[in-house]
Design a protein around this motif. Sequence first.
Motif, PDB file in Angstrom:
ATOM      1  N   THR A 253       4.218   5.691  14.124  1.00 52.95           N
ATOM      2  CA  THR A 253       3.338   5.505  12.975  1.00 52.95           C
ATOM      3  C   THR A 253       2.535   4.227  13.174  1.00 52.95           C
ATOM      4  O   THR A 253       3.113   3.153  13.305  1.00 52.95           O
ATOM      5  CB  THR A 253       4.156   5.385  11.671  1.00 52.95           C
ATOM      6  OG1 THR A 253       4.962   6.549  11.513  1.00 52.95           O
ATOM      7  CG2 THR A 253       3.246   5.239  10.466  1.00 52.95           C
ATOM      8  N   PHE A 255      -0.997   2.088  11.619  1.00 51.62           N
ATOM      9  CA  PHE A 255      -2.028   1.957  10.609  1.00 51.62           C
ATOM     10  C   PHE A 255      -3.255   1.414  11.334  1.00 51.62           C
ATOM     11  O   PHE A 255      -3.233   0.301  11.863  1.00 51.62           O
ATOM     12  CB  PHE A 255      -1.551   1.025   9.490  1.00 51.62           C
ATOM     13  CG  PHE A 255      -0.294   1.549   8.814  1.00 51.62           C
ATOM     14  CD1 PHE A 255      -0.379   2.360   7.706  1.00 51.62           C
ATOM     15  CD2 PHE A 255       0.957   1.243   9.337  1.00 51.62           C
ATOM     16  CE1 PHE A 255       0.772   2.862   7.093  1.00 51.62           C
ATOM     17  CE2 PHE A 255       2.112   1.740   8.738  1.00 51.62           C
ATOM     18  CZ  PHE A 255       2.015   2.553   7.610  1.00 51.62           C
ATOM     19  N   TYR A 265      -5.909   1.571   7.834  1.00 49.21           N
ATOM     20  CA  TYR A 265      -5.792   2.798   7.060  1.00 49.21           C
ATOM     21  C   TYR A 265      -4.503   3.541   7.398  1.00 49.21           C
ATOM     22  O   TYR A 265      -3.984   3.425   8.515  1.00 49.21           O
ATOM     23  CB  TYR A 265      -6.988   3.721   7.331  1.00 49.21           C
ATOM     24  CG  TYR A 265      -8.285   3.160   6.794  1.00 49.21           C
ATOM     25  CD1 TYR A 265      -8.788   3.572   5.572  1.00 49.21           C
ATOM     26  CD2 TYR A 265      -8.990   2.189   7.512  1.00 49.21           C
ATOM     27  CE1 TYR A 265      -9.975   3.043   5.073  1.00 49.21           C
ATOM     28  CE2 TYR A 265     -10.170   1.652   7.022  1.00 49.21           C
ATOM     29  CZ  TYR A 265     -10.657   2.089   5.791  1.00 49.21           C
ATOM     30  OH  TYR A 265     -11.805   1.545   5.305  1.00 49.21           O
ATOM     31  N   CYS A 266      -4.013   4.316   6.438  1.00 51.14           N
ATOM     32  CA  CYS A 266      -2.770   5.070   6.597  1.00 51.14           C
ATOM     33  C   CYS A 266      -3.072   6.478   7.095  1.00 51.14           C
ATOM     34  O   CYS A 266      -3.872   7.190   6.466  1.00 51.14           O
ATOM     35  CB  CYS A 266      -2.035   5.191   5.261  1.00 51.14           C
ATOM     36  SG  CYS A 266      -1.768   3.641   4.380  1.00 51.14           S
ATOM     37  N   ALA A 270       1.779   9.000   6.386  1.00 55.62           N
ATOM     38  CA  ALA A 270       2.298   7.657   6.097  1.00 55.62           C
ATOM     39  C   ALA A 270       1.595   7.074   4.877  1.00 55.62           C
ATOM     40  O   ALA A 270       0.569   7.579   4.415  1.00 55.62           O
ATOM     41  CB  ALA A 270       2.106   6.746   7.306  1.00 55.62           C
ATOM     42  N   ASP A 271       2.163   5.979   4.374  1.00 57.32           N
ATOM     43  CA  ASP A 271       1.563   5.263   3.268  1.00 57.32           C
ATOM     44  C   ASP A 271       2.024   3.812   3.327  1.00 57.32           C
ATOM     45  O   ASP A 271       2.881   3.450   4.143  1.00 57.32           O
ATOM     46  CB  ASP A 271       1.956   5.894   1.927  1.00 57.32           C
ATOM     47  CG  ASP A 271       0.968   5.565   0.804  1.00 57.32           C
ATOM     48  OD1 ASP A 271      -0.073   4.935   1.073  1.00 57.32           O
ATOM     49  OD2 ASP A 271       1.241   5.946  -0.353  1.00 57.32           O
ATOM     50  N   VAL A 272       1.443   2.990   2.475  1.00 53.63           N
ATOM     51  CA  VAL A 272       1.814   1.585   2.411  1.00 53.63           C
ATOM     52  C   VAL A 272       1.927   1.205   0.941  1.00 53.63           C
ATOM     53  O   VAL A 272       1.222   1.744   0.091  1.00 53.63           O
ATOM     54  CB  VAL A 272       0.761   0.716   3.150  1.00 53.63           C
ATOM     55  CG1 VAL A 272      -0.589   0.777   2.462  1.00 53.63           C
ATOM     56  CG2 VAL A 272       1.219  -0.718   3.292  1.00 53.63           C
ATOM     57  N   VAL A 293       6.183  -0.251   4.473  1.00 54.21           N
ATOM     58  CA  VAL A 293       5.594   0.855   5.236  1.00 54.21           C
ATOM     59  C   VAL A 293       6.425   2.112   5.035  1.00 54.21           C
ATOM     60  O   VAL A 293       7.655   2.073   5.023  1.00 54.21           O
ATOM     61  CB  VAL A 293       5.457   0.513   6.738  1.00 54.21           C
ATOM     62  CG1 VAL A 293       4.367  -0.519   6.950  1.00 54.21           C
ATOM     63  CG2 VAL A 293       6.774   0.035   7.329  1.00 54.21           C
ATOM     64  N   SER A 295       6.791   6.361   6.037  1.00 53.04           N
ATOM     65  CA  SER A 295       6.409   7.392   6.996  1.00 53.04           C
ATOM     66  C   SER A 295       7.386   8.558   6.933  1.00 53.04           C
ATOM     67  O   SER A 295       8.590   8.355   6.761  1.00 53.04           O
ATOM     68  CB  SER A 295       6.389   6.814   8.415  1.00 53.04           C
ATOM     69  OG  SER A 295       6.198   7.837   9.374  1.00 53.04           O
TER      70      SER A 295
END
Length: 351
Positions: A253, A255, A265-266, A270-272, A293, A295
């Motif tokens: 993963t 970003f 950017y995700c 995934a995300d933040v 983080v 994922s």
Amino acid sequence: MSVFSLSQAEREATLLPRLAELTAHHRENSVGYDRILSSLGIPRDARFDSIADLPWLPVRMFKTHDLKSVPDAEVFKTLTSSGTTGAGASRIYLDKAAAAAQTKHLGDTLQTVLGGQRLPMLMVDTIGIIKNRRSFSARGAGVLGMANFGRKHVYVLDENDKPDVEAVKGFLERHGSEPFLIFGFTFMVWQYLYEVARDHRLDLSNGILIHSGGWKKLIDRAVDNTEFRRRFKEDTGLTRIHNYYGMIEQIGTVFLEGPSGNSLYCPDFADVVIRDPETWAEQPVGEPGVIEVVSTLPHSYPGHVLLTEDLGVYHGIDDGDWPGKHFSVLGRLPKAEARGCSDTFSGGQAA
């Protein structure tokens, strides 16, 4: 197809059920992880209303505990971090499926800026870093992982870690008139590629640079991201530059910096979450906090929701180069604050 396609609302709807399933999977298969969540009073049938509600692990738990969700016999590869913070090295356990998934998803992410072709590749490192194929350092894992996306590799450093100017010149004579890929860690790219290219007037204008590793070592040279990009453009012609943020504890993963160069950017898997270090609530756009983080990739170990020891800030949501949250990393947490993150979980340490 781009993996930078989901709006934040779509991301939340898509990822939340998968992440909740992963939380249940890891509780079922990792005694240590289950013990940690139980000690925090999180029931096995807990429901989560948002990604920000999911329970997180401090990333340094992987330095002090063996956390895995597969039997020992199924461990295919063990990755270790550099362990430079004094707390030892993280140990990340991958089975064959997890190793394949992280390679595929990293490829899908980078294809967004590289296209579908494997390009000739300049590696800003030495081949010696990848000699041990079974147990890698974080740097070695990064180099080997990225090598998969190029061909006709040439290493910028020789076996003695000195710039091999003739090797770089030869690579550019053969491949410099068409797109080519460059990979390296940020400080090494500056010291061993930018400075060499500037001094020898090398043309890197057809290159696409992927780099990572933080800016700490460049602070004393007064080089930040904006200056890095400006100097490469003016002195070497290189304009397609993408920084990325990632860690061995969430291998596969990354970003990725968008084309305009101002934000990370995700990818769609995934995300933040940026959290207030006092209340742990999610911060609004523009307010710095601790980076978490998230994922869906970690299946062989409970690394799907991790609180890092880095500070970051959201720049916006659904209003950048690509959809979703976009953010910057501001640097490492002060040591006392980082310890505070871990102390939150001190009652739940696994045996």
